[in-house]
Design a protein around this motif. Sequence first.
Motif: not given
Lengths: 470, 238
Positions: A400, A420-422, A444, A446, A448-452, A468-470
């Motif tokens: 990240x 969720x694990x991606x 990786x 995700x 619920x609001x869409x941050x990774x 965090x995947x900025x």
Amino acid sequence: MKGLWLYLHFPLLALESHSDVLEQPAALLDEHAVRIVQVNALAQACGVVPGMAMASALSLEPRLRLLQACAEQHRSQLEGLGLWSGRFSARVSLQPPDGVLLEIASMLRYFQGLDGLRRRLRQQLEKLDLTCVTATGHTPRAARLLALDGGFWAEDESRHEQRLARVPLARLELDERQQSRLKGLGLSRLGQLQALPSRELAHRLGAALSEQLACISGQQADPPEYFVPPERFCRAITLSHEVERAAALIFPLRRLLEELEGFLHARCRRAVTLELSLEHTQEQQQLTIGHATGEQRAEAWLELCHLRLERLQLSRPVVGLRLEVHELRELEPGREDLFSPRLPADAPAQLLSRLTSRLGEQALGRLVPCEDHRPECSWRRLPATGRWPKEMVASSGRRPGWLLMSPEPLVADWVGSSIALLEGPERIAGGWWDQHPVRRDYYVARWPDGRCGWVFRDAGGGWFVHGWFG
Amino acid sequence: MGLEQLINRGDVWRGPGMLRSSASASRSTGHLQLDRMLPGGWPRAELIELLYDQPGIGELQLLLPLLCAAEAPGWLMWVDPPLLPCASTLHAQGLPLERMLVVHTRTTKERLWTMEQALKSGCCTVVLGWLPTVDTTALRRLQLAVAEGGNWGLVMRPRASRQHSSPAPWRLLLEPEEDARALSVTLFKRKGGWALPRCRMPLSQRSWREVQPEPSVNSVPQARLRGEPELRLVGGGA
């Protein structure tokens, strides 16, 4: 011994080197503290004149600030001026008690003529805040005479001779007896004396006088004793009163830095670190001020000192300052880019030094990747300047952009439901060699609001977020 | 008075036309859509504000093309990033780490001072600063500093500061999309035009598919093993 000489006469040197005499009437007392030797312009306006007794001066102006002459301090001030003059000429001679003589014939080309030198000199003298009378002369003594007589600037020898002829004989610093004898002979100007045949003059008034005349006109060699600047720069000044605010130290410091600039100029060096000690009555406080690449100009150093002093709390009043330079570097001219399209106000080194002076050394740094699979050990801090490793480790796997300083625990139930694990797992295991073993499965994830985020499960089954995947 | 004369007088605002001329002073954001909204990319010598609340929404992806393309002597300065920039990631993306300075300050005052000095000096190609709520005067100073230095200056602030006015000519609101494959950008203040509606920027590198967690870390790894010495049976051969 002809050439071109410049004499700087500082008539109020002993008085004006005290920092607080600019705004109030002040006078300097002799060593026995009885009579007044020097007065500043404000005191003069009140009617105080040199030679007056202390009591009568105080009755004229009760607010008069009286300062005591100190021979030791005076000598050191003159030496400071000798260092300062290093920016104008390499050949400087100290003329106690209050003069400095510079050889300038060899410097005219560098300053693009006498006018250029004069302009430059005036600029620099303004920063020094000292009363100064300047004069040129074709011999050292002639320059001195003209400076004592109010100053004179010319390059041409004949103009000097004309001006010298008009100098009153009182300026020759002869003893009382000779003065009155000359007066008795009806002589009052130097020109009249020079017109007399020298042999008869020597016969009547002594060989010393005719020798002095020969030195003035240049018929006899009169080499001055040159000032040799010390190997190391170490200057101290005593403040005339106790200073309680750090910002008030700037004024005396400016003079020290101007002296430093002259010293560095004469030696073709840049200073890299300054050691500034603030002397208290009992102890002292040490400050180190550094410049990333080294600097010569007093202005630049003053700015850095200002920033350093701003974040300083004075525990006790300061009574003296002492400036030492430990690290010097060769001057390398032409490092600045002459043809850069935009004109950056200052070099990167200047910005860097400014930031370190105010924020401290540890506030700035660069990051470099390290050869370790554990994310917390995969980077290292390097100072802002200095060597950079030739080869850098390329990272493997998905990493990240942001890392947390230490992993933060996650609620295990959320993983798989709201988080969720991606991608994954990527197993990172290691550290058995340095007592910080890790064994983790990274995913990786995700939110619920869409941050990774970058999460892992450790050997104990607990879930953590590590980046965090900025 | 003719139209030509009116335009030449210089006090008539012509809208987006004027932006095209300054496109050469911009650098691409890496997203065609965003480049069109901005004057060809991140504008130079003008303060840009990015508003977002939490890291992890893909905010660095918008900045990386700008950071990677910075010319050789200029620095990339990060003033008080909220988290640690990961050196190996940035290196892998092509960022010149040897010219990237990370500065940590103690107070907001120092932070603003540092940013102002860096922007003014002209020797930092890009200055990134993370700011809490600050007053308009402070931002005005930064805007003046970036105009003087003539490089890129970006400030990152919380979303709540959208309510407050700001002297920055470019203000963008960044919000995550729920499927995490895109970042939505609202350019709600721009120079020479009205605010633009919310726009979805796909994040190409986020093409991940959902997986299930491994039962345990101690299980036989199906994952690749990193850092552990490889065990190999030695000897016993015929």
